[in-house]
Design a protein around this motif. Structure first.
Motif, PDB file in Angstrom:
ATOM      1  N   ASP A  19     -33.731  11.797  78.646  1.00  0.00           N
ATOM      2  CA  ASP A  19     -32.954  12.380  77.554  1.00  0.00           C
ATOM      3  C   ASP A  19     -33.816  12.401  76.293  1.00  0.00           C
ATOM      4  O   ASP A  19     -34.851  11.714  76.223  1.00  0.00           O
ATOM      5  N   PRO A  20     -33.454  13.202  75.275  1.00  0.00           N
ATOM      6  CA  PRO A  20     -34.316  13.354  74.093  1.00  0.00           C
ATOM      7  C   PRO A  20     -34.749  12.043  73.446  1.00  0.00           C
ATOM      8  O   PRO A  20     -35.925  11.872  73.111  1.00  0.00           O
ATOM      9  N   ASP A  21     -33.823  11.105  73.259  1.00  0.00           N
ATOM     10  CA  ASP A  21     -34.188   9.839  72.620  1.00  0.00           C
ATOM     11  C   ASP A  21     -35.188   9.054  73.460  1.00  0.00           C
ATOM     12  O   ASP A  21     -36.151   8.485  72.933  1.00  0.00           O
ATOM     13  N   THR A  22     -34.972   9.010  74.775  1.00  0.00           N
ATOM     14  CA  THR A  22     -35.883   8.276  75.656  1.00  0.00           C
ATOM     15  C   THR A  22     -37.264   8.909  75.651  1.00  0.00           C
ATOM     16  O   THR A  22     -38.283   8.205  75.621  1.00  0.00           O
ATOM     17  N   LEU A  23     -37.319  10.242  75.671  1.00  0.00           N
ATOM     18  CA  LEU A  23     -38.601  10.936  75.662  1.00  0.00           C
ATOM     19  C   LEU A  23     -39.343  10.693  74.350  1.00  0.00           C
ATOM     20  O   LEU A  23     -40.542  10.370  74.352  1.00  0.00           O
ATOM     21  N   ARG A  24     -38.635  10.822  73.246  1.00  0.00           N
ATOM     22  CA  ARG A  24     -39.300  10.586  71.955  1.00  0.00           C
ATOM     23  C   ARG A  24     -39.803   9.151  71.850  1.00  0.00           C
ATOM     24  O   ARG A  24     -40.912   8.909  71.379  1.00  0.00           O
ATOM     25  N   ARG A  25     -38.976   8.205  72.283  1.00  0.00           N
ATOM     26  CA  ARG A  25     -39.377   6.802  72.225  1.00  0.00           C
ATOM     27  C   ARG A  25     -40.612   6.550  73.086  1.00  0.00           C
ATOM     28  O   ARG A  25     -41.539   5.840  72.690  1.00  0.00           O
ATOM     29  N   ALA A  26     -40.637   7.138  74.282  1.00  0.00           N
ATOM     30  CA  ALA A  26     -41.783   6.953  75.181  1.00  0.00           C
ATOM     31  C   ALA A  26     -43.056   7.524  74.567  1.00  0.00           C
ATOM     32  O   ALA A  26     -44.139   6.925  74.677  1.00  0.00           O
TER      33      ALA A  26
END
Length: 199
Positions: free
Chosen positions: A93-100
């Motif tokens: 999801d967007p938040d997980t991708l940005r965090r990664a």
């Protein structure tokens, strides 16, 4: 660019939806999470982008504009085309991708089919400074989030089915809240039901 489409859902496939716009049925490639939110015969609005190739015109659709922006951003990395970009949005999801990307989390990025360690390192190198880190998520009660292998197993299974991590975790946590002793198969069915994909 076709920025968005809105119309009646005529058909929902495994990897696409057909939306009638002005009497024309447009086939729109989408993630399982986006498809799960749609219902045949109902109106739908999707943020879209059109990918033009010499031999094809392919429309990709997303439930949220943020997903579309990340889909486009990921494709700026050499070696990443629209299919792998869509798989990235499907798994993370967007938040997980940005965090990664911000954290340089190679392990999370390599969960995406088609992205190996070198590809993940390239994503981090090229995109780390182009995304903002999401806010830290609120901590879940330990009874829901800590030391529960059944929870992790079911979340992993849902991600394997194509759901993004955040909705999958929320559905499993909700199922656990109703029955903390449920086994993995019962949790999976309950989570799928909450995600609108129960058969």
């Amino acid at each position: 660019m076709i920025h968005s489409v809105r119309g009646e859902v005529l058909e929902i496939g495994l990897d696409h939806v057909v939306v009638e716009v002005g009497g024309v049925g447009l086939a729109v490639q989408a993630t399982p999470a986006t498809l799960a939110k749609l219902r045949r015969g109902e109106q739908a609005r999707l943020a879209t982008t059109l990918v033009v190739r010499e031999d094809s015109l392919t429309l990709f659709g997303f439930a949220e504009a943020a997903e579309r922006e990340l889909f486009l951003l990921v494709q700026t990395v050499s070696g990443i085309g629209p299919r792998i970009a869509l798989a990235t949005i499907a798994v993370l999801d967007p938040d997980t991708l940005r965090r990664a990307l911000v954290d340089g989390d190679i392990t999370t990025l390599t969960r995406v089919p088609g992205i190996g360690r070198k590809g993940a390192e390239r994503l981090v190198l090229e995109l780390r400074d182009k995304v903002d880190a999401p806010e830290a998520p609120a901590l879940l009660p330990a009874s829901l989030n800590g030391g529960n292998p059944r929870r992790d197993q079911v979340v992993e299974a849902l991600v394997g089915l194509g759901f993004t991590a955040k909705p999958a975790e929320g559905a499993v946590d909700a199922a656990l809240a109703l029955d903390a002793e449920a086994d993995a198969s019962v949790l999976l069915r309950a989570a799928l039901s909450r995600l609108g994909r129960a058969r």
